[in-house]
Design a protein around this motif. Structure first.
Motif, PDB file in Angstrom:
ATOM      1  N   MET A  33     -56.958  -0.048  79.100  1.00 22.54           N
ATOM      2  CA  MET A  33     -57.987   0.634  78.451  1.00 22.54           C
ATOM      3  C   MET A  33     -59.292   0.396  79.082  1.00 22.54           C
ATOM      4  N   ARG A  34     -58.991   0.059  80.040  1.00 23.52           N
ATOM      5  CA  ARG A  34     -60.851  -0.690  80.465  1.00 23.52           C
ATOM      6  C   ARG A  34     -60.242  -1.170  82.002  1.00 23.52           C
ATOM      7  N   GLY A  35     -60.866  -0.918  82.778  1.00 22.56           N
ATOM      8  CA  GLY A  35     -60.840  -0.673  83.831  1.00 22.56           C
ATOM      9  C   GLY A  35     -61.645  -0.321  84.991  1.00 22.56           C
ATOM     10  N   SER A  36     -61.943  -0.175  86.421  1.00 23.55           N
ATOM     11  CA  SER A  36     -62.016   0.462  87.022  1.00 23.55           C
ATOM     12  C   SER A  36     -61.650   0.398  88.036  1.00 23.55           C
ATOM     13  N   THR A  37     -62.323   1.741  89.456  1.00 22.54           N
ATOM     14  CA  THR A  37     -60.859   2.975  89.937  1.00 22.54           C
ATOM     15  C   THR A  37     -62.193   3.214  90.893  1.00 22.54           C
ATOM     16  N   THR A  38     -61.452   3.507  92.246  1.00 17.16           N
ATOM     17  CA  THR A  38     -62.138   3.864  93.559  1.00 17.16           C
ATOM     18  C   THR A  38     -60.996   4.840  94.024  1.00 17.16           C
ATOM     19  N   ALA A  39     -59.958   5.643  93.393  1.00 20.91           N
ATOM     20  CA  ALA A  39     -59.263   6.523  94.127  1.00 20.91           C
ATOM     21  C   ALA A  39     -60.392   8.049  93.709  1.00 20.91           C
ATOM     22  N   LEU A  40     -61.542   8.144  93.107  1.00 18.41           N
ATOM     23  CA  LEU A  40     -61.713   9.302  93.015  1.00 18.41           C
ATOM     24  C   LEU A  40     -63.140   9.299  94.124  1.00 18.41           C
ATOM     25  N   SER A  41     -62.904   8.192  94.896  1.00 19.53           N
ATOM     26  CA  SER A  41     -64.886   7.637  95.774  1.00 19.53           C
ATOM     27  C   SER A  41     -64.509   9.696  96.921  1.00 19.53           C
ATOM     28  N   GLY A  42     -65.951   9.506  97.356  1.00 16.25           N
ATOM     29  CA  GLY A  42     -65.969  10.809  98.125  1.00 16.25           C
ATOM     30  C   GLY A  42     -66.028  12.151  96.893  1.00 16.25           C
ATOM     31  N   MET A  43     -65.615  12.299  96.093  1.00 18.57           N
ATOM     32  CA  MET A  43     -65.474  13.469  95.149  1.00 18.57           C
ATOM     33  C   MET A  43     -66.845  13.707  95.387  1.00 18.57           C
ATOM     34  N   LEU A  44     -67.292  15.287  94.740  1.00 10.26           N
ATOM     35  CA  LEU A  44     -68.577  15.549  93.574  1.00 10.26           C
ATOM     36  C   LEU A  44     -69.028  14.828  92.787  1.00 10.26           C
ATOM     37  N   ALA A  45     -69.941  14.033  92.720  1.00  2.00           N
ATOM     38  CA  ALA A  45     -70.722  13.512  91.911  1.00  2.00           C
ATOM     39  C   ALA A  45     -70.610  14.793  90.014  1.00  2.00           C
ATOM     40  N   SER A  46     -71.044  15.932  91.067  1.00  4.33           N
ATOM     41  CA  SER A  46     -71.677  16.917  89.751  1.00  4.33           C
ATOM     42  C   SER A  46     -70.384  16.944  88.969  1.00  4.33           C
ATOM     43  N   ALA A  47     -69.345  17.400  89.257  1.00  7.45           N
ATOM     44  CA  ALA A  47     -68.281  17.642  88.931  1.00  7.45           C
ATOM     45  C   ALA A  47     -68.302  17.225  87.342  1.00  7.45           C
ATOM     46  N   PRO A  48     -67.517  17.792  86.138  1.00  4.63           N
ATOM     47  CA  PRO A  48     -66.889  16.751  85.114  1.00  4.63           C
ATOM     48  C   PRO A  48     -66.337  15.909  84.729  1.00  4.63           C
ATOM     49  N   LEU A  49     -65.716  15.886  84.282  1.00  9.78           N
ATOM     50  CA  LEU A  49     -65.137  14.121  84.758  1.00  9.78           C
ATOM     51  C   LEU A  49     -64.680  14.228  83.060  1.00  9.78           C
ATOM     52  N   TYR A  50     -62.567  14.127  82.921  1.00 12.97           N
ATOM     53  CA  TYR A  50     -62.073  13.901  81.750  1.00 12.97           C
ATOM     54  C   TYR A  50     -61.030  12.897  81.236  1.00 12.97           C
ATOM     55  N   PHE A  51     -60.996  12.480  80.169  1.00 17.96           N
ATOM     56  CA  PHE A  51     -59.879  11.881  80.233  1.00 17.96           C
ATOM     57  C   PHE A  51     -58.277  12.492  79.268  1.00 17.96           C
ATOM     58  N   ARG A  52     -57.650  11.879  80.154  1.00 17.47           N
ATOM     59  CA  ARG A  52     -56.010  12.866  79.392  1.00 17.47           C
ATOM     60  C   ARG A  52     -55.122  11.621  78.742  1.00 17.47           C
ATOM     61  N   PHE A  53     -54.039  11.988  78.049  1.00 14.16           N
ATOM     62  CA  PHE A  53     -53.985  11.270  77.482  1.00 14.16           C
ATOM     63  C   PHE A  53     -52.591  11.675  76.855  1.00 14.16           C
ATOM     64  N   THR A  54     -51.223  11.131  76.657  1.00  9.71           N
ATOM     65  CA  THR A  54     -49.515  11.746  76.289  1.00  9.71           C
ATOM     66  C   THR A  54     -49.591   9.805  75.533  1.00  9.71           C
ATOM     67  N   LEU A  55     -48.831  10.210  74.540  1.00 12.41           N
ATOM     68  CA  LEU A  55     -47.642   9.135  74.182  1.00 12.41           C
ATOM     69  C   LEU A  55     -45.821   9.658  74.629  1.00 12.41           C
ATOM     70  N   GLN A  56     -45.544   7.935  74.197  1.00 13.62           N
ATOM     71  CA  GLN A  56     -43.736   8.592  74.842  1.00 13.62           C
ATOM     72  C   GLN A  56     -43.074   9.067  73.846  1.00 13.62           C
ATOM     73  N   PRO A  57     -42.010   9.668  73.828  1.00 11.72           N
ATOM     74  CA  PRO A  57     -41.511  11.137  72.959  1.00 11.72           C
ATOM     75  C   PRO A  57     -40.912  10.391  71.910  1.00 11.72           C
ATOM     76  N   GLY A  58     -41.616  10.234  70.646  1.00 13.81           N
ATOM     77  CA  GLY A  58     -41.502  10.062  69.659  1.00 13.81           C
ATOM     78  C   GLY A  58     -41.912   9.296  68.881  1.00 13.81           C
ATOM     79  N   GLN A  59     -42.853   8.951  69.263  1.00 12.58           N
ATOM     80  CA  GLN A  59     -44.275   8.177  69.206  1.00 12.58           C
ATOM     81  C   GLN A  59     -45.365   8.652  68.080  1.00 12.58           C
ATOM     82  N   ARG A  60     -45.428   8.294  66.917  1.00 13.32           N
ATOM     83  CA  ARG A  60     -46.505   8.524  66.008  1.00 13.32           C
ATOM     84  C   ARG A  60     -47.668   9.378  66.617  1.00 13.32           C
ATOM     85  N   PRO A  61     -48.548   9.992  66.154  1.00  8.77           N
ATOM     86  CA  PRO A  61     -49.641  10.493  66.640  1.00  8.77           C
ATOM     87  C   PRO A  61     -50.592   8.882  66.397  1.00  8.77           C
TER      88      PRO A  61
END
Length: 96
Positions: free
Chosen positions: A55-83
């Protein structure tokens, strides 16, 4: 919903910030989900997504990519998990 991916709204740079040829370096993230509810999460740039280790942390995995581009989060749940409600989304972007 456990049968589909959910995405956050696009996270764009603040108005008035000039990112002409700037590139990403380090990104810190944070989000909240109810205790004991596993959520698979990614932080995405238009060019690629990076799996997040928690739920928190840091990454350099997107280093070098354009900073002007939008970012977004994507989420999934395990099969059958309640919302669940994911909230408190935050990113801090360092760029050069």
């Amino acid at each position: 919903m456990s049968d589909r991916t959910s995405s956050s709204q696009a996270i764009t740079p603040p108005a008035g910030v000039s990112l002409r040829n700037a590139v990403l370096s380090r990104i810190q993230w944070r989000f909240e989900s109810p205790p004991g509810t596993p959520v698979h999460a990614w932080l995405c740039h238009p060019e690629r997504c990076v799996a997040l280790s928690g739920m928190r942390g840091s990454t350099t995995a997107l280093s070098g990519m354009l900073a002007s581009a939008p970012l977004y989060f994507r989420f999934t749940l395990q099969p059958g998990q309640r919302p669940v409600r994911v909230q408190g989304l935050q990113v801090i972007v360092n760029y050069q």
